[in-house]
Design a protein around this motif. Structure first.
Motif, mmCIF file in Angstrom:
data_model
loop_
_atom_site.group_PDB
_atom_site.id
_atom_site.type_symbol
_atom_site.label_atom_id
_atom_site.label_comp_id
_atom_site.label_asym_id
_atom_site.label_seq_id
_atom_site.Cartn_x
_atom_site.Cartn_y
_atom_site.Cartn_z
ATOM 1 N N ASN A 206 0.732 3.686 -3.305
ATOM 2 C CA ASN A 206 0.159 5.013 -3.073
ATOM 3 C C ASN A 206 1.140 6.151 -3.296
ATOM 4 O O ASN A 206 0.736 7.314 -3.345
ATOM 5 C CB ASN A 206 -0.445 5.090 -1.670
ATOM 6 C CG ASN A 206 -1.751 4.331 -1.577
ATOM 7 O OD1 ASN A 206 -2.769 4.887 -1.201
ATOM 8 N ND2 ASN A 206 -1.756 3.062 -1.918
ATOM 9 N N THR B 3 0.840 -1.197 0.000
ATOM 10 C CA THR B 3 0.000 0.000 0.000
ATOM 11 C C THR B 3 0.878 1.251 0.000
ATOM 12 O O THR B 3 0.631 2.194 -0.760
ATOM 13 C CB THR B 3 -0.936 0.007 1.227
ATOM 14 O OG1 THR B 3 -1.849 -1.094 1.121
ATOM 15 C CG2 THR B 3 -1.729 1.295 1.330
ATOM 16 N N GLY C 152 -1.963 8.262 -3.872
ATOM 17 C CA GLY C 152 -3.121 7.730 -3.181
ATOM 18 C C GLY C 152 -3.666 6.506 -3.888
ATOM 19 O O GLY C 152 -2.967 5.858 -4.660
ATOM 20 N N CYS C 153 -4.908 6.201 -3.626
ATOM 21 C CA CYS C 153 -5.547 4.977 -4.103
ATOM 22 C C CYS C 153 -6.781 5.333 -4.940
ATOM 23 O O CYS C 153 -7.596 6.157 -4.511
ATOM 24 C CB CYS C 153 -5.957 4.151 -2.880
ATOM 25 S SG CYS C 153 -7.048 2.760 -3.198
ATOM 26 N N ALA D 77 -3.561 5.715 2.317
ATOM 27 C CA ALA D 77 -3.924 6.226 0.995
ATOM 28 C C ALA D 77 -4.305 7.699 1.062
ATOM 29 O O ALA D 77 -3.898 8.503 0.221
ATOM 30 C CB ALA D 77 -5.082 5.410 0.409
ATOM 31 N N LYS E 122 -2.158 10.920 -0.605
ATOM 32 C CA LYS E 122 -2.787 11.962 -1.427
ATOM 33 C C LYS E 122 -2.444 13.349 -0.886
ATOM 34 O O LYS E 122 -2.303 14.307 -1.641
ATOM 35 C CB LYS E 122 -4.308 11.739 -1.445
ATOM 36 C CG LYS E 122 -5.074 12.698 -2.307
ATOM 37 C CD LYS E 122 -4.977 12.343 -3.760
ATOM 38 C CE LYS E 122 -5.926 13.201 -4.594
ATOM 39 N NZ LYS E 122 -5.671 13.061 -6.013
#
Length: 197
Positions: free
Chosen positions: A94, A90, A102-103, A168, A172
């Protein structure tokens, strides 16, 4: 006889995926999508259907191409290794693409209007399905003696998902991969271990 499609559908889908990843479902306008894909709106409609259908196809592509570490994680020998595989991947995913951190799943789910409720519900269902897979894996770990009797597989699954989703959001907002990995380390330090004493 139908008109010959004059653009690469796969490349257009990849471009749309990046727009949705960067701006979320609600934030991605048709102007954004046509500019990124180089395809006019009528041709996009013809190839993919409406915006929601395009988003769903982009999301499916995202899961297949970028979230392939989740099935691998579920095969790890211990519950802690499962969690580590998910959290470290992750952190990597991300922060891998500076122009769309991010996701896609999380970016797509936040700030969705009433008109896009079906998209929000689809994302919630996808998240719940992922959490269910984790819960089942942690239930197996408990049965196999990898987790202590006091461990709650449903809470552990929700914990991993919560940390991953929080990572995530922070990616961002500009968190580095190193910072996210430090968060993953802290979460893993809290992982329950069986007391063999």
């Amino acid at each position: 006889m139908g008109r010959h499609r004059e653009f690469d559908v796969e490349a257009a889908l990849d471009a749309a995926l990046c727009v949705f990843w960067r701006k979320g479902y609600q934030g991605a306008s048709y102007t954004d999508l046509t500019a990124a894909t180089g395809v006019e709106r009528p041709a996009l409609y013809a190839a993919f259907g409406n915006k929601e259908a395009l988003f769903r196809q982009a999301l499916a592509r995202y899961y297949k191409r970028y979230m392939d570490y989740v099935p691998r994680a579920l095969q790890c020998p211990t519950s802690k290794e499962v969690a580590a595989c998910i959290l470290y991947n992750t952190a990597d995913l991300n922060t891998r693409f500076p122009d769309h951190p991010g996701c896609l799943h999380i970016n797509g789910a936040v700030a969705v209007s009433d008109e896009a409720e079906s998209v929000r519900l689809a994302l919630i269902e996808a998240r719940a399905a992922g959490e269910a897979l984790l819960r089942e894996r942690f239930e197996r770990a408990k049965t196999e003696g990898d987790l202590p009797e006091t461990a709650k597989p449903d809470v552990l699954a929700a914990f991993v998902m919560s940390v991953a989703h929080g990572m995530a959001v922070q990616a961002k907002a500009g968190f580095s991969r190193e910072k996210l990995e430090a968060i993953a380390n802290l979460a893993l330090d809290a992982w329950p271990v069986k007391d063999d004493g």
